[in-house]
Design a protein around this motif. Sequence first.
Motif, short mmCIF file in Angstrom:
data_model
loop_
_atom_site.label_atom_id
_atom_site.label_comp_id
_atom_site.label_asym_id
_atom_site.label_seq_id
_atom_site.Cartn_x
_atom_site.Cartn_y
_atom_site.Cartn_z
N ILE A 1 0.74 -1.16 -0.26
CA ILE A 1 -0.73 0.22 -0.37
C ILE A 1 1.02 1.20 -0.07
N THR A 2 0.64 1.83 -1.10
CA THR A 2 1.19 3.65 -0.95
C THR A 2 0.21 4.51 -0.28
N TYR A 3 1.09 5.05 1.28
CA TYR A 3 0.18 5.53 1.52
C TYR A 3 0.70 7.26 1.48
N MET A 4 -0.54 8.35 0.78
CA MET A 4 -0.11 9.35 0.52
C MET A 4 0.01 10.33 1.59
N PRO A 5 0.59 10.65 2.49
CA PRO A 5 -0.43 11.76 3.16
C PRO A 5 -1.22 12.98 2.97
N SER A 6 -1.69 13.28 4.27
CA SER A 6 -2.47 14.18 3.73
C SER A 6 -2.52 15.21 5.09
N VAL A 7 -1.73 16.39 4.95
CA VAL A 7 -1.37 17.08 6.30
C VAL A 7 -1.44 18.35 6.33
N MET A 8 -1.68 19.46 7.33
CA MET A 8 -1.65 20.40 7.63
C MET A 8 -0.34 21.13 6.66
N GLU A 9 0.91 19.91 6.65
CA GLU A 9 2.30 21.62 5.96
C GLU A 9 1.92 20.71 4.11
N ASN A 10 0.85 20.54 3.34
CA ASN A 10 0.44 19.85 2.61
C ASN A 10 -0.72 20.72 2.07
N GLY A 11 -1.96 21.06 3.08
CA GLY A 11 -2.55 21.59 2.83
C GLY A 11 -3.78 20.95 2.26
N PHE A 12 -3.27 19.24 2.89
CA PHE A 12 -4.02 18.17 2.80
C PHE A 12 -4.65 18.15 1.81
N ILE A 13 -3.54 18.12 1.03
CA ILE A 13 -3.89 18.14 -0.50
C ILE A 13 -2.58 17.02 -1.05
N PRO A 14 -2.88 15.58 -1.22
CA PRO A 14 -1.94 14.55 -1.10
C PRO A 14 -1.36 14.69 -2.33
N GLN A 15 0.55 14.51 -2.11
CA GLN A 15 1.16 14.65 -3.56
C GLN A 15 1.04 13.54 -4.70
N ILE A 16 0.74 13.56 -6.04
CA ILE A 16 0.33 12.20 -6.28
C ILE A 16 1.93 11.96 -7.04
N PRO A 17 1.63 9.86 -6.13
CA PRO A 17 3.17 9.66 -6.62
C PRO A 17 3.36 9.43 -7.94
N SER A 18 4.97 9.24 -8.42
CA SER A 18 5.29 9.14 -9.45
C SER A 18 5.08 7.45 -10.34
N HIS A 19 4.96 6.52 -9.00
CA HIS A 19 4.92 5.25 -9.31
C HIS A 19 3.32 5.22 -9.62
N LYS A 20 3.09 3.86 -10.84
CA LYS A 20 1.72 3.58 -10.45
C LYS A 20 1.01 2.75 -9.43
N MET A 21 0.06 3.44 -9.45
CA MET A 21 -0.74 2.34 -8.03
C MET A 21 -1.58 1.96 -9.12
N ASP A 22 -2.59 0.52 -9.09
CA ASP A 22 -3.06 0.38 -9.58
C ASP A 22 -4.70 0.49 -9.01
N ILE A 23 -4.73 0.68 -7.70
CA ILE A 23 -6.09 1.53 -6.79
C ILE A 23 -5.91 2.53 -6.20
N VAL A 24 -7.00 3.42 -6.36
CA VAL A 24 -6.57 4.60 -5.38
C VAL A 24 -7.29 4.61 -5.08
N TYR A 25 -7.62 4.59 -3.73
CA TYR A 25 -9.03 5.01 -2.36
C TYR A 25 -8.95 6.30 -2.92
N LEU A 26 -10.20 7.65 -2.95
CA LEU A 26 -9.70 8.81 -1.86
C LEU A 26 -11.44 9.01 -1.89
N CYS A 27 -11.22 10.02 -0.51
CA CYS A 27 -12.58 10.43 -0.16
C CYS A 27 -12.88 11.85 -0.43
N TYR A 28 -13.81 12.57 -0.62
CA TYR A 28 -13.96 13.22 -0.64
C TYR A 28 -15.18 13.88 -0.38
#
Length: 407
Positions: A156-183
């Motif tokens: 599992i790739t963990y994409m931090p969504s925190v105060m320091e990045n304005g709660f906007i997770p950085q999209i990784p450069s590598h491939k992920m097959d399934i991505v979970y987003l909740c908004y």
Amino acid sequence: MALVNECFLKLSNNYLFSDIAKKVSAYKVAHPEAQIIRLGIGDVTKPLPKAAIEAMHKAVDEMACGETFRGYGPEHGYDFLINAIIKNDYEPRGVQLEECEVFISDGSKSDVGNIGDILGLNNSIGVTDPIYPVYIDSNVMSGRAGDAKDGKWSNITYMPSVMENGFIPQIPSHKMDIVYLCYPNNPTGTVISKGELEKWVQYALKNDSIIMYDAAYEAYIQNPDIPHSIYEIEGAKQVAIEFRSFSKTAGFTGVRCGYTVVPKELTAKRSNGERVALNALWNRRQCTKFNGTSYITQRGAEAIFSAEGKAQVRETINYYMTNAKIMREGLTSMGYQVFGGENAPYLWVKTPEGLSSWGFFEKLLNEANVVGTPGVGFGPSGEGYIRLTAFGERKNCEEAMVRLRKL
């Protein structure tokens, strides 16, 4: 000899909300006089909309008459509710769906947990962190998460969504097959702009990935520029499954009803490279493992799309969002850093310096008799935060602020 699914044994024996319940129960035993205010678990408190109640009463009466009695219903849901969803939730936003693309269920939690049945175990997973625990736990159960180490799973790739990045997770450069987003996001209460969501759709198109888009809280969005559905983004039907719920929208947490959209355009590959439509696979899965949501419940859900139902739902949502405003303004005036609570019913509060998530939880419980949810329970990046919900009674939200001010 019968063997167990050993993937279940990889999971912790404890579930976040069970742990909270045990701690609160133990405190109540030791302090029976304490008046506990629960702002932790996100259950609603306002009753069902009157329109839904009346529709369900009518449906019950139908079940008492031979001419109108209904037995087994369609596993994917009745057309009357599916058409109401398409007409009210999607067409006003320029999204065209066919009836066969909408699947009624007993809630989005079930579908989010079960959707992995139609996907291979070798898929890699990406999640924003912190995250709703079901996304990860269901993949652990199926054997897709890998092995746990230092609080994270190897596949599992963990994409931090925190105060320091304005709660906007950085999209990784590598491939992920399934991505979970909740908004709007659970637990942080933050939202995603159309521009940022477009980036995710482009990522999925480029990498042949699938986005699991949990939009259970879209009805709470106040900002007109924030997308309510991922299908408002061009190309999203090719890469995304969307989950919706009536639980927080119309108070159906105890009634149970939601739906999932699986577009006909969405495909995934077999091992030989052949592409397969996921809509047909999900339909086959539901017909085999799910007996459908009750007729009575679906009539109640249909009624929230009536003029009266819409007004009643909006009144309830406004009530909860006023609670959120009271809490957000109160906490901010006390010097807390608060996020969310503007387009979602969740507030994500930075813990005071020197206190962990569980440490702040204990302080609130012991000194103010207020219950929140430790942020670390939602993932590693949740450490140092606590989640509060706006689903309580107004008087309790106000009283909680009075108690916290005395800390």
